[in-house]
Design a protein around this motif. Structure first.
Motif, PDB file in Angstrom:
ATOM      1  N   LYS A 270       0.851  -1.197   0.000  1.00 53.06           N
ATOM      2  CA  LYS A 270       0.000   0.000   0.000  1.00 53.06           C
ATOM      3  C   LYS A 270       0.884   1.244   0.000  1.00 53.06           C
ATOM      4  N   PRO A 271       1.539   1.541  -1.131  1.00 55.21           N
ATOM      5  CA  PRO A 271       2.445   2.690  -1.162  1.00 55.21           C
ATOM      6  C   PRO A 271       1.727   4.032  -1.138  1.00 55.21           C
ATOM      7  N   VAL A 272       0.453   4.035  -1.549  1.00 53.62           N
ATOM      8  CA  VAL A 272      -0.323   5.276  -1.588  1.00 53.62           C
ATOM      9  C   VAL A 272      -1.663   5.029  -0.903  1.00 53.62           C
ATOM     10  N   THR A 273      -2.000   5.835   0.084  1.00 54.01           N
ATOM     11  CA  THR A 273      -3.294   5.679   0.737  1.00 54.01           C
ATOM     12  C   THR A 273      -4.383   6.316  -0.118  1.00 54.01           C
ATOM     13  N   GLY A 274      -5.597   5.841   0.059  1.00 54.26           N
ATOM     14  CA  GLY A 274      -6.721   6.387  -0.690  1.00 54.26           C
ATOM     15  C   GLY A 274      -7.020   5.670  -1.984  1.00 54.26           C
ATOM     16  N   VAL A 275      -6.143   4.739  -2.394  1.00 50.93           N
ATOM     17  CA  VAL A 275      -6.384   3.921  -3.580  1.00 50.93           C
ATOM     18  C   VAL A 275      -6.149   2.460  -3.212  1.00 50.93           C
ATOM     19  N   ASN A 276      -6.585   1.573  -4.092  1.00 52.05           N
ATOM     20  CA  ASN A 276      -6.412   0.153  -3.827  1.00 52.05           C
ATOM     21  C   ASN A 276      -4.935  -0.206  -3.674  1.00 52.05           C
ATOM     22  N   GLY A 277      -4.665  -1.118  -2.759  1.00 52.27           N
ATOM     23  CA  GLY A 277      -3.310  -1.622  -2.591  1.00 52.27           C
ATOM     24  C   GLY A 277      -3.023  -2.764  -3.545  1.00 52.27           C
ATOM     25  N   SER A 278      -1.832  -3.326  -3.437  1.00 51.76           N
ATOM     26  CA  SER A 278      -1.406  -4.442  -4.288  1.00 51.76           C
ATOM     27  C   SER A 278      -1.431  -5.746  -3.502  1.00 51.76           C
ATOM     28  N   GLY A 279      -1.928  -6.774  -4.150  1.00 48.35           N
ATOM     29  CA  GLY A 279      -1.954  -8.096  -3.543  1.00 48.35           C
ATOM     30  C   GLY A 279      -1.178  -9.100  -4.365  1.00 48.35           C
ATOM     31  N   MET A 280      -1.096 -10.301  -3.853  1.00 48.37           N
ATOM     32  CA  MET A 280      -0.514 -11.424  -4.592  1.00 48.37           C
ATOM     33  C   MET A 280      -1.453 -12.609  -4.391  1.00 48.37           C
ATOM     34  N   HIS A 281      -2.613 -12.540  -5.040  1.00 45.37           N
ATOM     35  CA  HIS A 281      -3.599 -13.608  -4.916  1.00 45.37           C
ATOM     36  C   HIS A 281      -2.955 -14.926  -5.313  1.00 45.37           C
ATOM     37  N   THR A 282      -3.064 -15.906  -4.437  1.00 43.83           N
ATOM     38  CA  THR A 282      -2.323 -17.160  -4.589  1.00 43.83           C
ATOM     39  C   THR A 282      -3.298 -18.306  -4.823  1.00 43.83           C
ATOM     40  N   ASN A 283      -3.311 -18.800  -6.059  1.00 41.31           N
ATOM     41  CA  ASN A 283      -4.204 -19.884  -6.468  1.00 41.31           C
ATOM     42  C   ASN A 283      -3.465 -21.210  -6.357  1.00 41.31           C
ATOM     43  N   VAL A 284      -4.089 -22.171  -5.680  1.00 38.54           N
ATOM     44  CA  VAL A 284      -3.420 -23.450  -5.446  1.00 38.54           C
ATOM     45  C   VAL A 284      -4.346 -24.616  -5.797  1.00 38.54           C
ATOM     46  N   SER A 285      -3.741 -25.692  -6.232  1.00 41.24           N
ATOM     47  CA  SER A 285      -4.461 -26.931  -6.493  1.00 41.24           C
ATOM     48  C   SER A 285      -3.487 -28.089  -6.376  1.00 41.24           C
ATOM     49  N   ILE A 286      -4.020 -29.302  -6.372  1.00 39.33           N
ATOM     50  CA  ILE A 286      -3.197 -30.511  -6.274  1.00 39.33           C
ATOM     51  C   ILE A 286      -3.658 -31.483  -7.353  1.00 39.33           C
ATOM     52  N   THR A 287      -2.701 -32.016  -8.096  1.00 40.19           N
ATOM     53  CA  THR A 287      -3.041 -33.001  -9.125  1.00 40.19           C
ATOM     54  C   THR A 287      -2.332 -34.322  -8.844  1.00 40.19           C
ATOM     55  N   LYS A 288      -2.915 -35.394  -9.382  1.00 37.12           N
ATOM     56  CA  LYS A 288      -2.309 -36.721  -9.298  1.00 37.12           C
ATOM     57  C   LYS A 288      -2.531 -37.404 -10.642  1.00 37.12           C
ATOM     58  N   ASN A 289      -1.439 -37.796 -11.278  1.00 39.07           N
ATOM     59  CA  ASN A 289      -1.516 -38.403 -12.612  1.00 39.07           C
ATOM     60  C   ASN A 289      -2.318 -37.527 -13.569  1.00 39.07           C
ATOM     61  N   LYS A 364      -9.949 -28.583 -15.233  1.00 36.46           N
ATOM     62  CA  LYS A 364      -8.550 -28.173 -15.335  1.00 36.46           C
ATOM     63  C   LYS A 364      -8.211 -27.050 -14.355  1.00 36.46           C
ATOM     64  N   SER A 365      -9.113 -26.064 -14.215  1.00 40.76           N
ATOM     65  CA  SER A 365      -8.766 -24.836 -13.493  1.00 40.76           C
ATOM     66  C   SER A 365      -9.278 -24.769 -12.058  1.00 40.76           C
ATOM     67  N   SER A 366     -10.026 -25.752 -11.609  1.00 39.21           N
ATOM     68  CA  SER A 366     -10.574 -25.718 -10.249  1.00 39.21           C
ATOM     69  C   SER A 366      -9.462 -25.536  -9.220  1.00 39.21           C
ATOM     70  N   ARG A 367      -9.673 -24.585  -8.289  1.00 40.40           N
ATOM     71  CA  ARG A 367      -8.596 -24.223  -7.382  1.00 40.40           C
ATOM     72  C   ARG A 367      -9.158 -23.490  -6.164  1.00 40.40           C
ATOM     73  N   VAL A 368      -8.279 -23.243  -5.211  1.00 44.55           N
ATOM     74  CA  VAL A 368      -8.572 -22.420  -4.042  1.00 44.55           C
ATOM     75  C   VAL A 368      -7.678 -21.193  -4.127  1.00 44.55           C
ATOM     76  N   GLU A 369      -8.253 -20.015  -3.920  1.00 49.72           N
ATOM     77  CA  GLU A 369      -7.507 -18.767  -4.037  1.00 49.72           C
ATOM     78  C   GLU A 369      -7.365 -18.103  -2.672  1.00 49.72           C
ATOM     79  N   VAL A 370      -6.138 -17.994  -2.186  1.00 45.66           N
ATOM     80  CA  VAL A 370      -5.855 -17.288  -0.937  1.00 45.66           C
ATOM     81  C   VAL A 370      -5.542 -15.841  -1.303  1.00 45.66           C
TER      82      VAL A 370
END
Length: 476
Positions: A270-289, A364-370
């Motif tokens: 959040k380098p500037v107040t009054g505007v949206n900050g920056s995030g790093m939305h983290t999408n995760v999933s687990i695959t097998k074969n 293919k794209s099903s995931r959990v987003e933190v």
């Protein structure tokens, strides 16, 4: 100096992309390390136009460090590369300073000469302690071991994709001069999706995307973000260690391109107040074969029971892990509900104020987003904490856990206290590394005003782990 007598490696972006995608495919297919090592050493020996190998590693806070080794020296001495660990914040004490760097030959990159310099290639290093084991403070090694364990034991591949936002400001080293200027100057005020061809933000995004493409990122889309002068450049998911490496390279590329344009790429939350900050939305999933274990077309929100159990464990540990995901004083400005902040310890398919979101997906794209992760967090620590917690953590006996009225800390001091007190963070990192990490965060926090207030204070930038240097740290 004249380049008349020089003949160093300079490949076209098309050639770079081809080589980097081949290397990425070897990683994906888990080609035996010995085979890749032999192949890389032969390449370095045979390719006479390479002068240096840039070896990179990350400290405990996620700050990237780079060492250039002469190519001929590295080929002969790659198994005995030592460095002074006491010079790296959060690593060894001076009395036990010697550490080694091993080479992760699979994490090898051909780099654009116009950005990184001619005649160079880049590879990730692994920090090794005096006993020859992975160094506990090198969280990349910890993450890699955990990922390998999950694959060897269960056949699981841990996948991640990160949406990393940042700001582009006028001037080189705008963050390091903030304590003198007291402000950041936008290069563009267009906002979401709006940036005309040829303006500085669009040129920066285009150039950065080109470099990423050349380095095998497999880009998806890029655009200006909601706030003025804010950007996001998306690329495809990968196995968890590759994904974390790409976060480090993404930020490195952005900073280098911005510097060459006379600007600064900032990943302060959040380098500037009054505007949206920056995030790093983290999408995760687990695959097998090749099968996505988080997908269930008949499940709630079309994710599996495994994915919901994973989510419940993340929600349970929300306050324990807040300091890992929001790793600076400045990060707690972002956790403000007025700017789409994901500060509620909830899971939702639609509410973007929830810590965890369940995006619309398919097989293919099903995931959990933190969503609560800041872009200045240590990516290896974040992904290790998310996956180990989601798979092995506890589930709280809280009524309506996924929609309970619970919130993340709104200041770094509470987050540090929660982190220190939590038994789970000791299980994750061990008491030694946990204590060192908390002490680093405390040291930066203690140099800043305790109350955030309504304006960004100089110390929260000056003493930020991505910004400070020895000179700035001494100006206290």
């Amino acid at each position: 100096m004249s380049s008349e007598f020089r003949n160093f490696l300079e490949l076209s972006y098309e050639e770079l992309e081809e080589l980097n995608l081949q290397a990425k495919d070897q990683r994906k297919k888990r080609v035996a390390p010995g085979i890749i090592q032999e192949e890389r050493l032969k390449y370095l020996t045979d390719e006479k136009t390479i002068k240096a190998v840039t070896v990179v590693f990350s400290d405990l806070e996620g700050r990237l460090h780079m060492l250039d080794y002469d190519k001929k020296f590295l080929v002969k001495s790659y198994d005995n590369l030592t460095f002074d660990g006491s010079s790296i914040r959060g690593f060894t004490a001076q009395r036990e300073s010697d550490l080694r760097l091993a080479i992760d030959w699979a994490a090898f990159y051909w780099v654009p000469a116009d950005v990184f310099g001619a005649g160079k290639v880049l590879v990730f290093g692994e920090v090794i302690d005096k006993n020859g084991e992975f160094y506990s403070g090198d969280i990349r090694g910890v993450l890699k071991n955990f990922s390998n364990e999950m694959f060897d034991t269960n056949g699981w591949t841990l996948n991640a994709a990160n949406e990393i936002e940042g700001f582009l400001f006028e001037g080189v080293d705008a963050e390091r001069s903030f304590h003198e200027t007291g402000s950041f100057e936008y290069v563009n005020s267009g906002g979401y999706y709006h940036s005309l061809p040829g303006d500085p933000l669009r040129e920066f995004i285009d150039t950065t995307a080109e470099v990423q493409r050349a380095m095998g990122f497999e880009n998806e889309k890029d655009h200006p973000e909601v706030a003025p002068s804010q950007f996001e450049i998306n690329y495809t998911y990968g196995d968890v260690v590759t994904a974390a490496d790409q976060i480090q390279l993404y930020k490195l590329i952005c900073r280098q391109v911005a510097t060459q344009m006379g600007m600064t790429a900032s990943f302060l939350p959040k380098p500037v107040t009054g505007v949206n900050g920056s995030g790093m939305h983290t999408n995760v999933s687990i695959t097998k074969n090749g099968k996505n274990l988080f997908w269930d077309p008949k499940g709630e929100e079309k994710i599996s029971k495994m994915a919901w159990a994973f989510t419940d464990r993340i929600l349970t540990a929300g306050t324990d892990l807040c300091l890992v995901m929001n790793a600076s004083v400045n990060a707690y400005r972002r956790l403000d509900p007025h700017f789409e902040a994901p500060n509620q310890i909830k899971a939702s398919a639609t509410d973007r104020g929830s810590m965890v979101r369940i995006p619309i997906g398919n097989e293919k794209s099903s995931r959990v987003e933190v969503r609560s992760v800041g872009p200045d967090a240590n990516p290896y620590m974040v992904l290790y904490a998310i996956f180990k917690t989601g798979l092995q953590g506890e589930t709280a006996k809280i009524k309506n856990l996924r929609q309970a009225d619970r919130y993340l800390p709104d200041n770094v001091y509470t987050a540090i206290d929660d982190f220190r007190k939590a038994p789970w963070t000791s299980s994750l990192f061990g008491d030694d590394v946990k204590g060192r990490y908390a002490d680093l965060k405390q040291a930066s926090a203690d140099r800043c005003p305790r109350l955030l207030g309504t304006i960004v204070k100089a110390p929260e930038v000056q003493f930020h782990h991505d910004v400070y240097n020895q000179l700035l740290w001494g100006k206290f």
